[in-house]
Design a protein around this motif. Structure first.
Motif, PDB file in Angstrom:
ATOM      1  N   SER A  29      71.431  22.619  29.470  1.00  0.00           N
ATOM      2  CA  SER A  29      70.261  23.278  30.051  1.00  0.00           C
ATOM      3  C   SER A  29      70.403  23.416  31.570  1.00  0.00           C
ATOM      4  N   ALA A  30      70.876  22.361  32.218  1.00  0.00           N
ATOM      5  CA  ALA A  30      71.053  22.401  33.672  1.00  0.00           C
ATOM      6  C   ALA A  30      72.120  23.422  34.065  1.00  0.00           C
ATOM      7  N   MET A  31      73.224  23.458  33.326  1.00  0.00           N
ATOM      8  CA  MET A  31      74.284  24.424  33.628  1.00  0.00           C
ATOM      9  C   MET A  31      73.807  25.857  33.372  1.00  0.00           C
ATOM     10  N   ALA A  32      73.075  26.074  32.286  1.00  0.00           N
ATOM     11  CA  ALA A  32      72.558  27.413  31.984  1.00  0.00           C
ATOM     12  C   ALA A  32      71.580  27.865  33.062  1.00  0.00           C
ATOM     13  N   PHE A  33      70.728  26.947  33.537  1.00  0.00           N
ATOM     14  CA  PHE A  33      69.786  27.269  34.601  1.00  0.00           C
ATOM     15  C   PHE A  33      70.538  27.679  35.865  1.00  0.00           C
ATOM     16  N   PHE A  35      73.670  28.759  36.154  1.00  0.00           N
ATOM     17  CA  PHE A  35      74.394  30.005  35.935  1.00  0.00           C
ATOM     18  C   PHE A  35      73.454  31.206  36.010  1.00  0.00           C
ATOM     19  N   ASN A  36      72.303  31.113  35.363  1.00  0.00           N
ATOM     20  CA  ASN A  36      71.358  32.227  35.366  1.00  0.00           C
ATOM     21  C   ASN A  36      70.798  32.501  36.753  1.00  0.00           C
ATOM     22  N   ARG A  40      71.354  36.012  38.798  1.00  0.00           N
ATOM     23  CA  ARG A  40      70.252  36.802  39.368  1.00  0.00           C
ATOM     24  C   ARG A  40      70.444  37.027  40.863  1.00  0.00           C
ATOM     25  N   ARG A  41      70.793  35.955  41.580  1.00  0.00           N
ATOM     26  CA  ARG A  41      70.950  36.078  43.033  1.00  0.00           C
ATOM     27  C   ARG A  41      72.061  37.052  43.402  1.00  0.00           C
ATOM     28  N   CYS A  42      73.219  36.889  42.777  1.00  0.00           N
ATOM     29  CA  CYS A  42      74.355  37.739  43.125  1.00  0.00           C
ATOM     30  C   CYS A  42      74.139  39.178  42.652  1.00  0.00           C
ATOM     31  N   GLU A  43      73.450  39.357  41.550  1.00  0.00           N
ATOM     32  CA  GLU A  43      73.157  40.709  41.082  1.00  0.00           C
ATOM     33  C   GLU A  43      72.258  41.427  42.080  1.00  0.00           C
ATOM     34  N   LEU A  44      71.226  40.751  42.558  1.00  0.00           N
ATOM     35  CA  LEU A  44      70.313  41.378  43.515  1.00  0.00           C
ATOM     36  C   LEU A  44      71.017  41.725  44.823  1.00  0.00           C
ATOM     37  N   LYS A  45      71.938  40.869  45.251  1.00  0.00           N
ATOM     38  CA  LYS A  45      72.618  41.085  46.523  1.00  0.00           C
ATOM     39  C   LYS A  45      73.739  42.119  46.441  1.00  0.00           C
ATOM     40  N   TYR A  71      77.896  30.279  46.735  1.00  0.00           N
ATOM     41  CA  TYR A  71      76.913  29.524  45.949  1.00  0.00           C
ATOM     42  C   TYR A  71      77.508  28.200  45.469  1.00  0.00           C
ATOM     43  N   VAL A  72      78.739  28.264  44.966  1.00  0.00           N
ATOM     44  CA  VAL A  72      79.403  27.052  44.478  1.00  0.00           C
ATOM     45  C   VAL A  72      79.672  26.083  45.635  1.00  0.00           C
ATOM     46  N   LYS A  73      80.153  26.609  46.769  1.00  0.00           N
ATOM     47  CA  LYS A  73      80.410  25.750  47.925  1.00  0.00           C
ATOM     48  C   LYS A  73      79.124  25.091  48.409  1.00  0.00           C
ATOM     49  N   ALA A  74      78.026  25.842  48.417  1.00  0.00           N
ATOM     50  CA  ALA A  74      76.740  25.274  48.843  1.00  0.00           C
ATOM     51  C   ALA A  74      76.317  24.152  47.909  1.00  0.00           C
ATOM     52  N   ASN A  75      76.500  24.339  46.603  1.00  0.00           N
ATOM     53  CA  ASN A  75      76.152  23.289  45.643  1.00  0.00           C
ATOM     54  C   ASN A  75      76.994  22.035  45.859  1.00  0.00           C
TER      55      ASN A  75
END
Length: 109
Positions: A29-33, A35-36, A40-45, A71-75
């Motif tokens: 659930s955490a990984m799906a959240f 990923f989704n 959404r963020r990258c699609e909008l940008k 996004y991955v580096k920030a995480n």
């Protein structure tokens, strides 16, 4: 009888630990959240919402690559910060609270 494992397989007598199933479900659930949210963020940008063709342009592909990388580096940076400062993610993230509760109840058995 399983088509893949056969009837005499070592897995035919395997048991399923409900605690591990719960942990796997929470992790999924955490990984799906994540990923989704990333999607959404990258699609909008990066993607124009005027679809003229089915394939991404080179610019869109590069933008998505950079977006995902950032996004991955920030995480990773946030995770390292939490660990280095001894912060407790269980207080603010419900998924971690569930894991903590499951681990605590498993330790009592």
């Amino acid at each position: 009888m399983s088509v893949f494992l056969g009837g005499t397989s070592q897995f035919s007598r395997a048991t399923v630990d409900p605690e591990k199933i719960k942990l796997a479900d929470i992790q999924f659930s955490a990984m799906a959240f994540t990923f989704n949210k990333l999607l959404r963020r990258c699609e909008l940008k990066c993607l124009l919402h005027e679809y003229g063709e089915g394939e991404l342009t080179k610019g869109e592909q590069e933008c998505i690559d950079r977006c995902v990388s950032k996004y991955v580096k920030a995480n990773v940076i946030v995770g390292e910060h939490i660990q280095s400062h001894g912060l407790n993610p269980f207080n603010s993230m419900p998924e971690y609270k569930k894991v903590q509760d499951i681990l605590a109840s498993a330790g009592k058995k």
